[in-house]
Design a protein around this motif. Structure first.
Motif, short mmCIF file in Angstrom:
data_model
loop_
_atom_site.label_atom_id
_atom_site.label_comp_id
_atom_site.label_asym_id
_atom_site.label_seq_id
_atom_site.Cartn_x
_atom_site.Cartn_y
_atom_site.Cartn_z
N ASN A 81 0.67 -1.30 -0.24
CA ASN A 81 0.02 -0.07 0.10
C ASN A 81 0.90 1.34 -0.09
OD1 ASN A 81 -2.29 -1.32 0.01
ND2 ASN A 81 -2.53 -1.29 2.19
N LEU A 82 2.05 1.14 0.63
CA LEU A 82 2.90 2.30 0.78
C LEU A 82 3.57 2.63 -0.45
CD1 LEU A 82 4.24 4.52 2.30
CD2 LEU A 82 6.11 2.96 3.07
N ALA A 83 3.63 1.62 -1.22
CA ALA A 83 4.48 1.79 -2.69
C ALA A 83 3.37 2.34 -3.65
CB ALA A 83 5.00 0.34 -3.20
N ILE A 84 2.23 1.77 -3.60
CA ILE A 84 1.09 2.50 -4.58
C ILE A 84 0.82 3.82 -4.12
CG2 ILE A 84 -1.56 2.20 -5.06
CD1 ILE A 84 -1.30 -0.80 -4.60
N PHE A 85 0.68 4.15 -2.82
CA PHE A 85 0.43 5.44 -2.28
C PHE A 85 1.58 6.36 -2.60
CE2 PHE A 85 0.56 8.60 0.88
CZ PHE A 85 -0.60 9.09 0.78
N SER A 86 2.68 6.01 -2.47
CA SER A 86 3.87 6.87 -2.58
C SER A 86 4.12 7.32 -4.09
CB SER A 86 5.13 6.16 -2.03
OG SER A 86 5.03 6.15 -0.63
N VAL A 87 4.11 6.32 -4.80
CA VAL A 87 4.32 6.74 -6.39
C VAL A 87 3.08 7.42 -7.03
CG1 VAL A 87 4.07 5.53 -8.75
CG2 VAL A 87 5.40 4.21 -6.77
N LEU A 88 2.11 6.74 -6.70
CA LEU A 88 0.85 7.89 -7.22
C LEU A 88 0.83 9.27 -6.52
CD1 LEU A 88 -2.00 5.32 -7.25
CD2 LEU A 88 -0.67 6.35 -9.30
N TYR A 89 0.97 9.22 -5.38
CA TYR A 89 1.20 10.57 -4.61
C TYR A 89 2.08 11.56 -4.91
CZ TYR A 89 1.56 13.76 -0.54
OH TYR A 89 1.43 14.67 0.43
N ILE A 90 3.17 11.08 -5.19
CA ILE A 90 4.59 11.87 -5.64
C ILE A 90 4.35 12.35 -6.87
CG2 ILE A 90 7.06 11.80 -5.97
CD1 ILE A 90 7.22 10.10 -3.47
N VAL A 91 4.03 11.50 -7.96
CA VAL A 91 3.91 11.71 -9.11
C VAL A 91 2.72 12.81 -9.79
CG1 VAL A 91 3.48 10.75 -11.62
CG2 VAL A 91 5.11 9.54 -9.87
N ILE A 92 1.58 12.53 -9.06
CA ILE A 92 0.41 13.20 -9.37
C ILE A 92 0.45 14.81 -8.95
CG2 ILE A 92 -1.85 13.53 -9.53
CD1 ILE A 92 -2.26 10.48 -9.69
N CYS A 93 0.92 14.54 -7.61
CA CYS A 93 1.24 16.01 -6.76
C CYS A 93 2.22 16.82 -7.60
CB CYS A 93 1.59 15.84 -5.49
SG CYS A 93 0.39 15.66 -4.13
N SER A 94 3.44 16.08 -8.12
CA SER A 94 4.35 16.97 -8.86
C SER A 94 3.80 17.37 -10.24
CB SER A 94 5.52 15.95 -8.95
OG SER A 94 6.03 15.54 -7.91
N VAL A 95 2.94 16.50 -10.74
CA VAL A 95 2.50 17.06 -12.26
C VAL A 95 1.66 18.20 -12.05
CG1 VAL A 95 1.07 16.33 -14.00
CG2 VAL A 95 2.97 15.05 -13.45
N ILE A 96 0.58 17.87 -11.13
CA ILE A 96 -0.28 19.18 -10.83
C ILE A 96 0.15 20.30 -10.27
CG2 ILE A 96 -2.38 19.62 -9.51
CD1 ILE A 96 -3.38 16.94 -9.56
N GLY A 97 1.08 19.96 -9.09
CA GLY A 97 1.88 21.12 -8.78
C GLY A 97 2.44 22.05 -9.85
N LEU A 98 3.38 21.51 -10.80
CA LEU A 98 4.04 21.95 -12.00
C LEU A 98 3.05 22.61 -12.64
CD1 LEU A 98 6.64 22.52 -13.21
CD2 LEU A 98 6.45 20.49 -14.22
N ALA A 99 1.98 22.28 -13.08
CA ALA A 99 0.98 22.70 -13.88
C ALA A 99 0.40 23.78 -13.40
CB ALA A 99 -0.15 21.49 -14.48
#
Length: 301
Positions: A81-99
């Motif tokens: 669960n940590l692996a799923i949560f971490s990957v999606l959380y970091i990647v999507i937050c970074s993409v949305i934050g940059l946009a």
């Protein structure tokens, strides 16, 4: 004699000025030394002991707690669960934050209003965010219920009740909370890029997309690294959001290492195994922080 006498009189004052910052900081330093690093060492000792309900340093079990930990199915579920949560959380937050940062960097009207709106979720605690999203996603009172009231009877969104999808609801809530903070980091990085470089690229005929892709984003590497460290740290110690939304359910579908540690330490009287899980989480954080500090210190030399 007069200058020598003046230096002698100034000496106590200068000494006090030198000592005053140390005196002021000494209590805080002592508290941190005891209640942070002291308890880290204490937890390390517990992880090698046979402690159950209370600390027990009379029984040493070596690495048995760590062996039992990695053989326990709930710990394996927590790591997945940590692996799923971490990957999606970091990647999507970074993409949305940059946009969002690029959008605000265009000097649009209403930037002063939009910026605090994007940042507002970060002002909330994860407990408040978790409770709000729990209500919103609950089929009985939330989004699904609202759609049914509007006449869309076929609409169904029950992820929070489904074991294979519940972890993704945690991801959604965490992204909603943290994207604005990441946006602020990226926006600060964008505003720090030298305008002369951008003007030179525009004179050479580079398009806006090319300028961002070839010049601006590569120059923001330290900001990306800082955002990654912050988000990864939040992901590893994620606890309050999970407790507020699902309390680890359905079943163990949304357990995380932090939740595992709490439940085994205080709920199942397995203090030794709980301490071992805490040390593993600490090692995860060290695995992120140490390379980051090495990179930052290496650049300053």
């Amino acid at each position: 004699m007069a200058p020598a006498l003046a230096r002698t009189r100034r000496a106590p004052r200068e000494t006090l000025q030198e000592l005053l910052p140390k005196i002021v900081l000494a209590p805080s330093f002592a508290l941190i030394l005891v209640f942070v690093y002291g308890f880290i060492v204490f937890t390390g000792f517990l992880s090698f002991s046979g402690s159950k309900l209370l600390p027990d340093f009379s029984t040493w079990v070596g690495f048995d707690n760590y062996v039992r930990l990695f053989r326990h199915p709930n710990w394996i579920v927590s790591l997945k669960n940590l692996a799923i949560f971490s990957v999606l959380y970091i990647v999507i937050c970074s993409v949305i934050g940059l946009a969002l940062a690029i959008f605000l960097d265009q000097k649009i009207r209403g930037e002063g209003l939009l910026r605090p709106i994007y940042l507002y979720p970060m002002a909330l605690s994860f407990i408040v965010t978790g409770v709000a999203w729990k209500w919103f996603l609950d089929p009985g009172i939330g989004l699904e219920h609202a759609m049914h009231e509007l006449g869309w009877d076929s609409f169904s969104f029950r992820w929070i009740k489904q074991g294979d999808m519940a972890i993704y609801t945690i991801v959604i809530a965490a992204i909603w909370q943290s994207s604005g903070f990441v946006m602020a980091m990226f926006l600060a990085g964008l505003r720090g890029v030298d305008n002369e470089i951008i003007k030179a690229a525009q004179i050479d005929g580079a398009s806006t997309l090319t300028i961002y892709r070839r010049i601006i984003i590569p120059l923001m590497r330290p900001v990306f690294l800082s955002a990654f460290v912050v988000l990864a740290h939040l992901a590893i110690k994620s606890y309050d959001l999970v407790v507020a939304m699902t309390d680890g359910g359905p079943g163990t579908a949304t357990w995380t290492p932090a939740l595992f540690m709490t439940k085994f330490t205080f709920g199942r009287n397995e203090m030794g195994m709980g301490a071992a899980s805490a040390i593993i989480m600490l090692m995860m954080i060290f695995a992120i922080i140490v390379p980051y500090l090495y990179s930052e210190l290496g650049q300053k030399k």
